[in-house]
Design an enzyme around this catalytic site. Structure first.
Site, PDB file in Angstrom:
ATOM      1  N   HIS A  37       0.852  -1.186   0.000  1.00  0.00           N
ATOM      2  CA  HIS A  37       0.000   0.000   0.000  1.00  0.00           C
ATOM      3  C   HIS A  37       0.882   1.228   0.000  1.00  0.00           C
ATOM      4  O   HIS A  37       1.953   1.219   0.607  1.00  0.00           O
ATOM      5  CB  HIS A  37      -0.918   0.009   1.236  1.00  0.00           C
ATOM      6  CG  HIS A  37      -2.076   0.918   1.065  1.00  0.00           C
ATOM      7  ND1 HIS A  37      -1.989   2.264   1.314  1.00  0.00           N
ATOM      8  CD2 HIS A  37      -3.325   0.680   0.615  1.00  0.00           C
ATOM      9  CE1 HIS A  37      -3.160   2.810   1.037  1.00  0.00           C
ATOM     10  NE2 HIS A  37      -3.990   1.881   0.602  1.00  0.00           N
ATOM     11  N   ASP A  86      -7.988  -5.157  -0.053  1.00  0.00           N
ATOM     12  CA  ASP A  86      -8.529  -5.975  -1.140  1.00  0.00           C
ATOM     13  C   ASP A  86      -8.133  -7.441  -1.056  1.00  0.00           C
ATOM     14  O   ASP A  86      -8.612  -8.255  -1.838  1.00  0.00           O
ATOM     15  CB  ASP A  86      -8.066  -5.414  -2.501  1.00  0.00           C
ATOM     16  CG  ASP A  86      -8.840  -4.162  -2.856  1.00  0.00           C
ATOM     17  OD1 ASP A  86      -9.995  -4.058  -2.426  1.00  0.00           O
ATOM     18  OD2 ASP A  86      -8.288  -3.300  -3.556  1.00  0.00           O
TER      19      ASP A  86
HETATM   20  N1  CMC Z   1       4.154  -7.475  -5.011  1.00  0.00           N
HETATM   21  C1  CMC Z   1       5.502  -7.460  -5.160  1.00  0.00           C
HETATM   22  N2  CMC Z   1       6.261  -6.359  -4.988  1.00  0.00           N
HETATM   23  C2  CMC Z   1       5.648  -5.241  -4.624  1.00  0.00           C
HETATM   24  C3  CMC Z   1       4.254  -5.165  -4.435  1.00  0.00           C
HETATM   25  C4  CMC Z   1       3.498  -6.341  -4.641  1.00  0.00           C
HETATM   26  N3  CMC Z   1       2.177  -6.342  -4.468  1.00  0.00           N
HETATM   27  N4  CMC Z   1       3.900  -3.911  -4.092  1.00  0.00           N
HETATM   28  C5  CMC Z   1       5.024  -3.213  -4.073  1.00  0.00           C
HETATM   29  N5  CMC Z   1       6.095  -4.000  -4.373  1.00  0.00           N
HETATM   30  C6  CMC Z   1       7.505  -3.625  -4.391  1.00  0.00           C
HETATM   31  C7  CMC Z   1       7.833  -2.797  -5.621  1.00  0.00           C
HETATM   32  O1  CMC Z   1       8.265  -3.617  -6.685  1.00  0.00           O
HETATM   33  C8  CMC Z   1       8.936  -1.921  -5.082  1.00  0.00           C
HETATM   34  O2  CMC Z   1      10.106  -2.681  -5.004  1.00  0.00           O
HETATM   35  P1  CMC Z   1      11.555  -1.983  -5.239  1.00  0.00           P
HETATM   36  O3  CMC Z   1      11.713  -0.989  -4.131  1.00  0.00           O
HETATM   37  O4  CMC Z   1      12.528  -3.120  -5.187  1.00  0.00           O
HETATM   38  O5  CMC Z   1      11.477  -1.340  -6.600  1.00  0.00           O
HETATM   39  C9  CMC Z   1       8.508  -1.622  -3.642  1.00  0.00           C
HETATM   40  O6  CMC Z   1       7.715  -2.759  -3.270  1.00  0.00           O
HETATM   41  C10 CMC Z   1       7.685  -0.347  -3.488  1.00  0.00           C
HETATM   42  O7  CMC Z   1       6.568  -0.434  -4.383  1.00  0.00           O
HETATM   43  P2  CMC Z   1       5.974   0.783  -5.195  1.00  0.00           P
HETATM   44  O8  CMC Z   1       5.273   0.249  -6.400  1.00  0.00           O
HETATM   45  O9  CMC Z   1       7.032   1.821  -5.400  1.00  0.00           O
HETATM   46  O10 CMC Z   1       4.947   1.336  -4.114  1.00  0.00           O
HETATM   47  P3  CMC Z   1       3.722   2.246  -4.427  1.00  0.00           P
HETATM   48  O11 CMC Z   1       3.429   2.963  -3.172  1.00  0.00           O
HETATM   49  O12 CMC Z   1       3.971   3.052  -5.655  1.00  0.00           O
HETATM   50  O13 CMC Z   1       2.573   1.189  -4.793  1.00  0.00           O
HETATM   51  C11 CMC Z   1       0.720  -0.256  -4.655  1.00  0.00           C
HETATM   52  C12 CMC Z   1       1.554   0.829  -3.930  1.00  0.00           C
HETATM   53  C13 CMC Z   1      -0.530  -0.544  -3.812  1.00  0.00           C
HETATM   54  C14 CMC Z   1       0.277   0.275  -6.024  1.00  0.00           C
HETATM   55  C15 CMC Z   1       1.585  -1.529  -4.801  1.00  0.00           C
HETATM   56  O14 CMC Z   1       1.944  -2.017  -3.528  1.00  0.00           O
HETATM   57  C16 CMC Z   1       0.871  -2.617  -5.613  1.00  0.00           C
HETATM   58  O15 CMC Z   1       0.964  -2.607  -6.835  1.00  0.00           O
HETATM   59  N6  CMC Z   1       0.162  -3.573  -4.926  1.00  0.00           N
HETATM   60  C17 CMC Z   1      -0.619  -4.571  -5.633  1.00  0.00           C
HETATM   61  C18 CMC Z   1      -1.942  -3.967  -6.095  1.00  0.00           C
HETATM   62  C19 CMC Z   1      -2.910  -3.768  -4.954  1.00  0.00           C
HETATM   63  O16 CMC Z   1      -3.125  -4.657  -4.130  1.00  0.00           O
HETATM   64  N7  CMC Z   1      -3.550  -2.584  -4.935  1.00  0.00           N
HETATM   65  C20 CMC Z   1      -4.601  -2.278  -3.955  1.00  0.00           C
HETATM   66  C21 CMC Z   1      -4.196  -1.198  -3.021  1.00  0.00           C
HETATM   67  S1  CMC Z   1      -5.325  -1.079  -1.619  1.00  0.00           S
HETATM   68  C22 CMC Z   1      -6.840  -0.645  -2.338  1.00  0.00           C
HETATM   69  C23 CMC Z   1      -6.892   0.779  -2.704  1.00  0.00           C
HETATM   70  O17 CMC Z   1      -7.267   1.588  -1.857  1.00  0.00           O
HETATM   71  O18 CMC Z   1      -6.577   1.104  -3.863  1.00  0.00           O
END
Ligand code: CMC
Length: 428
Positions: free
Chosen positions: A307, A364
């Site tokens: 998240h 989720d």
């Molecule tokens: N699986 C594997 N790696 C992950 C995941 C995941 N679900 N989420 C983040 N990472 C890794 C990402 O690759 C990155 O690694 P590194 O630092 O080595 O490059 C690190 O963790 C930070 O991730 P980020 O993408 O920079 O973080 P963000 O804050 O931009 O993204 C997120 C947040 C929710 C989009 C992401 O965690 C994600 O894609 N999760 C899966 C989709 C999901 O479950 N979304 C629902 C969110 S809750 C409902 C809502 O309110 O929307």
């Protein structure tokens, strides 16, 4: 004396005011930085940028705290109802008994949508994703209520638009499902509660009156409360920014629905179940999928994990996990994907990759398991999220309007070509 931060740049010192919130959160006010120092700030994805001051929802991602208007999500989920929470979010206070009764009555009087919505629905192929249909139907409300196009009308008229949005969304959501099933739509029944009415419109047929199980209605009500608002997330920011151009509430909410649809936001609930199914069909080898999620050359992510703000746990996920267990027990359902979800969670929570990055199950991860148990098809999951998020979008839109916020218009750092001379096509 109020606090300031100093920026030393180009041999000058710029004093930047510090803005403090009621929970001691601090921000540097950079609004004059461009005029004074010819600088903008750059923060892709707005990871550390406040877009507004808001008194609706407070969350502390490090401590796993979420409150609507100062009330904890745990207490609201246990003791309140979705419409009471909607009132709280939109009007700022918990309603008194008569205020809640009037609110519920107003909503139940406006559940019907114009008969012409059926013709609009007829234009969609049956394979249309219900989220796309819903976004279009909500935007179409502007055509049936043209006065709603002007958000500068009296507070009473704007409130009418708000009530209609809450009243009609379940009808439009259920009808978007009926379109997909190519079944005749079911009209709302104003004697039923908000969730009962929605479930009945989803599952009844002209030949069959669906009897709503109170366990199902209660579980849905709780899920809607948990989704009702989440401060400046992708869809709420979208609603605010669209509304900041003085677009109507319906247009702004329609944009919010589109933003919610993506798998990184609300669409994750559908993606989680698809992922759990894929793991089950591949023999239940959880570790293989964990390794894929860690592999930077593989685009696979653990859906329902991670998240932007919660880095220790998502308080909504804790409540939902327990609710999923309760609902499955009460309904006597054994869902094999629940076992896969628990195995996946426990393996990921022990894995350094997930620990180091603060990746925990989010709202989720378990919600889809409850929706499945309630009989809701997978591609309707994000529509359920939209139903829950509606009061939050409305509250965010209303606050933005009442604060007279300027049009949202970020800046950029341009990285393209400098001025070039046009070359006629014959010489290229
Ligand atoms: N699986 C594997 N790696 C992950 C995941 C995941 N679900 N989420 C983040 N990472 C890794 C990402 O690759 C990155 O690694 P590194 O630092 O080595 O490059 C690190 O963790 C930070 O991730 P980020 O993408 O920079 O973080 P963000 O804050 O931009 O993204 C997120 C947040 C929710 C989009 C992401 O965690 C994600 O894609 N999760 C899966 C989709 C999901 O479950 N979304 C629902 C969110 S809750 C409902 C809502 O309110 O929307």
């Amino acid at each position: 004396m109020s606090k300031v931060a100093e920026l030393h740049y180009n041999n000058k010192i710029f004093k930047l005011p510090i803005i403090e919130g009621s929970e001691n959160e601090s921000a540097i006010d950079i609004s004059k930085l461009r005029n004074e120092a010819a600088l903008i700030t750059l923060d892709q994805g707005f990871k550390n940028t406040g877009s507004t001051k808001s008194s609706i929802t407070f969350l502390n991602g490090e401590k796993g705290v979420l409150r609507y208007r100062g009330y904890s999500i745990e207490e609201l989920a246990e003791k309140s109802s979705f419409l009471e929470v909607s009132y709280l979010l939109i009007y700022g206070e918990l309603p008194k008994k008569n205020q809640l009764e009037n609110f519920i009555e107003d909503i139940s009087k406006h559940t019907l949508v114009h008969e012409d919505f059926k013709s609009i629905l007829d234009g969609f192929p049956s394979k249309s994703h219900p989220m796309g249909v819903l976004a279009a139907l909500v935007s179409s409300l502007t055509a049936f209520y043209p006065k709603s196009l002007d958000p500068n009308r009296s507070a009473e008229e704007v409130n009418g638009t708000i009530i209609r949005a809450i009243a009609k969304l379940p009808t439009l959501a259920a009808w978007s499902f009926k379109n997909r099933m190519r079944q005749p739509v079911v009209y709302p029944n104003n004697n039923l509660g908000y969730c009962e009415n929605f479930i009945r419109m989803m599952f009844s047929l002209p030949t069959f009156e669906y009897e709503v199980n109170p366990v199902v209605a209660k579980a849905l009500d709780k899920l809607l409360i948990l989704h009702a608002d989440h401060e400046q997330n992708c869809s709420a920011s979208t609603v605010r920014i669209v509304g900041s151009s003085h677009a109507s509430l319906y247009a702004s909410v329609s944009a919010g629905i589109a933003a919610l649809w993506g798998p990184l936001h609300g669409g994750a609930n559908q993606a989680v179940i698809e992922m759990l199914e894929a793991i089950k069909n591949a023999g239940g080898d959880v570790d293989r999928f964990i390794n894929r999620a860690k592999d930077k050359n593989d685009s696979f992510r653990l859906m329902g994990f991670g998240h932007r703000v919660y880095k220790n746990f998502d308080p909504r996920a804790k409540i939902i996990k327990k609710a999923a267990d309760d609902v499955l027990n009460q309904l006597g359902i054994k869902d094999p994907v629940l076992d896969i979800a628990m195995k996946l969670e426990s393996a990921a929570l022990k894995d350094d990759y997930f620990i180091e990055r603060g990746l925990y199950p989010n709202v989720d991860f378990y919600s889809g398991i409850i929706y499945r148990a309630l009989g809701i098809p997978t591609d309707m999951f994000t529509v359920m999220f939209a139903l829950g998020r509606l009061p939050g979008w409305i509250a965010q839109w209303k606050e933005m309007r009442e604060n007279h916020e300027p049009i949202g218009r970020p800046r950029q750092i341009y990285t393209g070509h400098n001025l070039r001379k046009y070359i006629p096509i014959s010489k290229r």
